[in-house]
Write a protein that holds these residues in place. Structure first.
Motif, PDB file in Angstrom:
ATOM      1  N   VAL A  91      -3.087   6.521   4.886  1.00 33.08           N
ATOM      2  CA  VAL A  91      -2.661   7.356   3.649  1.00 33.08           C
ATOM      3  C   VAL A  91      -2.444   6.268   2.454  1.00 33.08           C
ATOM      4  CG1 VAL A  91      -1.004   8.676   2.616  1.00 33.08           C
ATOM      5  CG2 VAL A  91      -1.752   9.160   5.031  1.00 33.08           C
ATOM      6  N   ASP A  92      -1.596   5.376   2.960  1.00 35.72           N
ATOM      7  CA  ASP A  92      -1.487   4.140   1.898  1.00 35.72           C
ATOM      8  C   ASP A  92      -2.696   3.777   1.158  1.00 35.72           C
ATOM      9  OD1 ASP A  92       1.500   4.366   2.403  1.00 35.72           O
ATOM     10  OD2 ASP A  92       1.362   2.583   3.766  1.00 35.72           O
ATOM     11  N   ALA A  93      -3.669   3.565   2.100  1.00 33.14           N
ATOM     12  CA  ALA A  93      -4.981   3.071   1.552  1.00 33.14           C
ATOM     13  C   ALA A  93      -5.386   3.801   0.340  1.00 33.14           C
ATOM     14  CB  ALA A  93      -5.819   2.626   2.683  1.00 33.14           C
ATOM     15  N   PHE A  94      -5.789   5.354   1.129  1.00 33.90           N
ATOM     16  CA  PHE A  94      -6.322   6.256   0.393  1.00 33.90           C
ATOM     17  C   PHE A  94      -5.387   6.102  -1.330  1.00 33.90           C
ATOM     18  CE2 PHE A  94      -6.112  10.576  -1.775  1.00 33.90           C
ATOM     19  CZ  PHE A  94      -7.570  10.710  -2.037  1.00 33.90           C
ATOM     20  N   GLU A  95      -4.128   6.191  -1.101  1.00 38.85           N
ATOM     21  CA  GLU A  95      -3.217   6.335  -2.218  1.00 38.85           C
ATOM     22  C   GLU A  95      -3.551   5.218  -3.405  1.00 38.85           C
ATOM     23  OE1 GLU A  95       0.705   8.555  -0.544  1.00 38.85           O
ATOM     24  OE2 GLU A  95       0.420   6.549  -0.558  1.00 38.85           O
ATOM     25  N   ARG A  96      -3.850   4.122  -2.702  1.00 37.93           N
ATOM     26  CA  ARG A  96      -4.100   2.853  -3.609  1.00 37.93           C
ATOM     27  C   ARG A  96      -5.446   3.148  -4.338  1.00 37.93           C
ATOM     28  NH1 ARG A  96      -1.953  -0.001   0.772  1.00 37.93           N
ATOM     29  NH2 ARG A  96      -4.062  -0.765   1.429  1.00 37.93           N
ATOM     30  N   GLU A  97      -6.371   3.391  -3.282  1.00 38.34           N
ATOM     31  CA  GLU A  97      -7.793   3.544  -3.923  1.00 38.34           C
ATOM     32  C   GLU A  97      -7.966   4.758  -4.819  1.00 38.34           C
ATOM     33  OE1 GLU A  97      -9.862   4.203  -0.298  1.00 38.34           O
ATOM     34  OE2 GLU A  97      -9.364   2.133   0.422  1.00 38.34           O
ATOM     35  N   TYR A  98      -7.241   5.843  -4.686  1.00 42.90           N
ATOM     36  CA  TYR A  98      -7.382   7.049  -5.499  1.00 42.90           C
ATOM     37  C   TYR A  98      -6.842   6.817  -6.679  1.00 42.90           C
ATOM     38  CZ  TYR A  98      -8.638  11.548  -7.171  1.00 42.90           C
ATOM     39  OH  TYR A  98      -8.878  12.864  -7.961  1.00 42.90           O
ATOM     40  N   ALA A  99      -5.559   6.025  -6.719  1.00 43.94           N
ATOM     41  CA  ALA A  99      -4.781   5.728  -7.968  1.00 43.94           C
ATOM     42  C   ALA A  99      -5.726   4.669  -8.984  1.00 43.94           C
ATOM     43  CB  ALA A  99      -3.410   4.956  -7.618  1.00 43.94           C
ATOM     44  N   GLY A 100      -6.324   3.874  -8.214  1.00 46.32           N
ATOM     45  CA  GLY A 100      -7.473   2.775  -8.921  1.00 46.32           C
ATOM     46  C   GLY A 100      -8.609   3.660  -9.559  1.00 46.32           C
ATOM     47  N   TYR A 101      -9.117   4.670  -8.771  1.00 47.98           N
ATOM     48  CA  TYR A 101     -10.221   5.388  -9.227  1.00 47.98           C
ATOM     49  C   TYR A 101      -9.704   6.141 -10.433  1.00 47.98           C
ATOM     50  CZ  TYR A 101     -13.757   8.940  -9.628  1.00 47.98           C
ATOM     51  OH  TYR A 101     -14.758   9.716  -9.858  1.00 47.98           O
ATOM     52  N   CYS A 102      -8.537   6.910 -10.523  1.00 52.08           N
ATOM     53  CA  CYS A 102      -8.146   7.598 -11.780  1.00 52.08           C
ATOM     54  C   CYS A 102      -7.509   6.652 -12.719  1.00 52.08           C
ATOM     55  CB  CYS A 102      -6.838   8.558 -11.142  1.00 52.08           C
ATOM     56  SG  CYS A 102      -7.381   9.723 -10.146  1.00 52.08           S
ATOM     57  N   GLY A 103      -7.334   5.366 -12.621  1.00 49.57           N
ATOM     58  CA  GLY A 103      -6.685   4.499 -13.633  1.00 49.57           C
ATOM     59  C   GLY A 103      -5.341   4.766 -13.806  1.00 49.57           C
ATOM     60  N   VAL A 104      -4.671   4.990 -12.734  1.00 45.54           N
ATOM     61  CA  VAL A 104      -3.140   5.109 -12.834  1.00 45.54           C
ATOM     62  C   VAL A 104      -2.257   4.222 -11.716  1.00 45.54           C
ATOM     63  CG1 VAL A 104      -3.104   7.351 -13.669  1.00 45.54           C
ATOM     64  CG2 VAL A 104      -2.837   6.933 -11.179  1.00 45.54           C
ATOM     65  N   GLN A 105      -1.120   4.038 -12.086  1.00 43.95           N
ATOM     66  CA  GLN A 105      -0.365   3.212 -10.941  1.00 43.95           C
ATOM     67  C   GLN A 105      -0.097   3.798  -9.807  1.00 43.95           C
ATOM     68  OE1 GLN A 105       3.050   1.823 -13.616  1.00 43.95           O
ATOM     69  NE2 GLN A 105       1.869   0.935 -15.075  1.00 43.95           N
ATOM     70  N   GLU A 106       0.239   5.109  -9.654  1.00 47.12           N
ATOM     71  CA  GLU A 106       0.804   5.697  -8.670  1.00 47.12           C
ATOM     72  C   GLU A 106      -0.023   6.706  -8.122  1.00 47.12           C
ATOM     73  OE1 GLU A 106       3.511   4.518  -6.965  1.00 47.12           O
ATOM     74  OE2 GLU A 106       4.621   3.377  -8.732  1.00 47.12           O
ATOM     75  N   CYS A 107      -0.238   7.103  -7.001  1.00 47.52           N
ATOM     76  CA  CYS A 107      -0.704   8.263  -6.261  1.00 47.52           C
ATOM     77  C   CYS A 107       0.177   8.335  -5.014  1.00 47.52           C
ATOM     78  CB  CYS A 107      -2.229   7.881  -5.941  1.00 47.52           C
ATOM     79  SG  CYS A 107      -2.935   9.194  -4.866  1.00 47.52           S
ATOM     80  N   ILE A 108       0.560   9.699  -4.627  1.00 41.97           N
ATOM     81  CA  ILE A 108       1.642  10.101  -3.907  1.00 41.97           C
ATOM     82  C   ILE A 108       0.556  11.281  -3.005  1.00 41.97           C
ATOM     83  CG2 ILE A 108       3.543  10.965  -2.833  1.00 41.97           C
ATOM     84  CD1 ILE A 108       3.212   9.767  -6.263  1.00 41.97           C
TER      85      ILE A 108
END
Length: 368
Positions: A38-55
Motif C-alpha cells: 500500500v505504501d508503494a502504491f501511495e507513493r506511485e499514485y501521488a507521483g502520477y497525480c503530481g501531489v505530495q500525499e496519497c492515502i
C-alpha cells in the motif's frame, strides 16, 4: 455481433502474467492489511497525480467522506455539490451530518455550472465539491476563485477522471484534496472496491490516515473516533500493475471517442459531448444526449450492443433524499439530462473496429 458496454475480463487477459505475479507476491508476503504494498502504491499514485500525499482507503465514497471529516465538516455545515452527479457525491456530505447544496450543471459539459456557485453560498457553507464527470475535468480555476473569495475548501470528486488534464495539470492536484474510486469499471480499476485521497495538505493527509484506521496511529491507542477504511495490499498490488498502463489505456479510449465524435457530427437527434480546449478528458464514459434515447437503446440492444444510463434518477429525486424538500422541477436541467443521457460502449479493450460498428448501428437508427 455482440459488443458489451464494458469488457472487464479483457483487462485481466491482457495483464494476466503481471496481475498473477502481483497476487502471488502479496499472498506470499503474509501481510494483508496496509503495509509496504500500500505504501508503494501511495507513493506511485501521488507521483502520477503530481501531489505530495496519497492515502489508500476502502472505496471512493469513503475517500470523500474522510476528506470532509478531516476538515471538520459536520452537522450544521453545508457543502455545494453538483445536482448532476452520482449519488455518492451527496452521500459523502450527508454521512458527515452536513447538508448537500446542489447547483445545476453547465448544459454543454454536464459539469457544475460555475455561474451558480456564488448564489449557493451561505454563512454555513464550508466547501465546494467539484465532480470531474464522465472523465472530463470541471472548470476548476473559476471554481477556485469563487471558493477562495468565501474561504471555502475545494474538494475534487475525481472518481471518473484518472489521468485527465486541466490546463496541463492532473486531476487530483487541482483543489485542496481529491477523492478517488478504483471500482473495477474505472479507468484505473482494482479487482474489487478500493479508493484513495490525494492532497498537498500534509495536515489533512495525517488526519485521514488516522481516521481510516479506527482513529489510531498506533494499534490499540485510539486518539479519535475513526473509521475502518483501509486499502488492502492485494488491491494495491493490482493497481500498481494497472497504473503502468493507465496512460496507454486512456489513449485507447480517446481513439474510440474520436471515432464516435466524427460519426455523430451529422445526426440531428443526438447531441455529442462538448470538450473545451482547456481540458484533455479520459473518456471514462462517452455520454450523448437524445430525446429519442429509449428508441435508440432498444435499437442497439436488438443489434447486441450494450448501453447504460448515467444516471436515470437524479439524487434530489431519489428516495434517499425524499425528505429534503426537493421535487420534480427543482433542478430542471439535471432532470432533462436524466431523461436524455445515454452512455455508449467505452473502454480500453473496445477495438476501433467495434467502435465503428457501434456508430454504423447508430447511423442506421438515424436513417429509420
Amino acid at each position: 455481433m455482440t459488443i458489451p458496454f464494458l469488457d472487464l475480463k479483457a483487462a485481466y487477459d491482457e495483464l494476466r502474467i503481471e496481475l498473477d505475479a502481483a497476487y502471488h507476491r502479496v499472498m506470499e508476503s503474509g501481510w494483508y492489511i496496509l503495509g509496504e504494498e500500500v505504501d508503494a502504491f501511495e507513493r506511485e499514485y501521488a507521483g502520477y497525480c503530481g501531489v505530495q500525499e496519497c492515502i489508500g482507503v476502502g472505496n471512493g465514497l469513503e475517500a470523500l467522506h474522510l476528506i470532509l471529516s478531516g476538515y471538520g465538516i459536520g452537522p450544521g455545515d453545508e457543502v455545494i455539490v453538483p445536482a448532476n452527479t452520482y449519488i455518492a457525491t451527496w452521500l459523502a456530505v450527508s454521512q458527515t451530518g452536513a447538508k448537500p447544496v446542489p447547483v445545476e450543471p453547465d448544459v454543454s459539459t454536464f459539469n457544475i455550472d460555475v455561474r451558480g456557485l456564488a448564489k449557493a453560498v451561505t454563512a454555513r457553507t464550508k466547501a465546494v465539491m467539484a465532480v470531474h464527470l464522465y472523465g472530463q475535468p470541471a472548470d476548476m480555476d473559476p471554481i477556485l476563485t469563487v471558493a477562495r473569495s468565501y474561504g471555502l475548501k475545494v474538494i475534487e470528486d475525481a472518481a471518473q477522471a484518472h489521468g485527465a488534464l486541466y490546463k496541463g495539470r492532473r486531476t487530483g492536484s487541482l483543489g485542496d484534496a481529491a477523492g478517488w474510486s478504483f471500482y473495477p469499471g474505472k479507468n484505473l480499476g482494482a479487482m474489487g472496491d478500493a479508493g484513495a485521497v490525494t492532497t498537498n495538505d500534509g495536515e489533512l493527509a495525517e488526519r485521514v490516515r488516522v481516521l481510516r484506521n479506527y482513529g489510531s496511529r498506533v494499534k490499540y491507542y485510539n486518539e479519535i473516533k475513526g473509521f475502518n477504511s483501509r486499502l488492502d495490499p492485494l488491491q494495491a498490488a493490482f493497481l500498481r500493475v494497472k497504473l503502468g498502463r493507465l496512460d496507454e489505456w486512456n489513449n485507447r479510449r480517446r481513439t474510440i471517442a474520436a471515432i464516435y465524435q466524427e460519426a455523430l457530427s451529422d445526426i440531428s437527434f443526438i447531441t455529442r459531448p462538448f470538450v473545451p480546449d482547456w481540458t484533455d478528458p479520459v473518456w471514462h464514459l462517452f455520454v450523448i444526449r437524445s430525446p429519442k434515447r429509449n428508441e435508440l437503446i432498444e435499437h442497439l440492444r436488438n443489434l447486441g450492443i450494450g448501453t447504460l444510463i448515467h444516471y436515470p434518477i437524479p439524487p434530489h429525486l431519489s428516495a434517499a433524499y425524499s425528505t429534503s424538500g426537493w421535487t420534480a422541477g427543482s433542478f430542471p436541467l439535471t432532470e432533462l439530462l436524466a431523461r436524455e443521457a445515454l452512455s455508449l460502449p467505452m473502454g480500453p479493450h473496445l477495438t476501433p473496429e467495434s467502435g465503428k460498428a457501434v456508430m454504423q448501428s447508430v447511423v442506421k437508427a438515424a436513417l429509420k
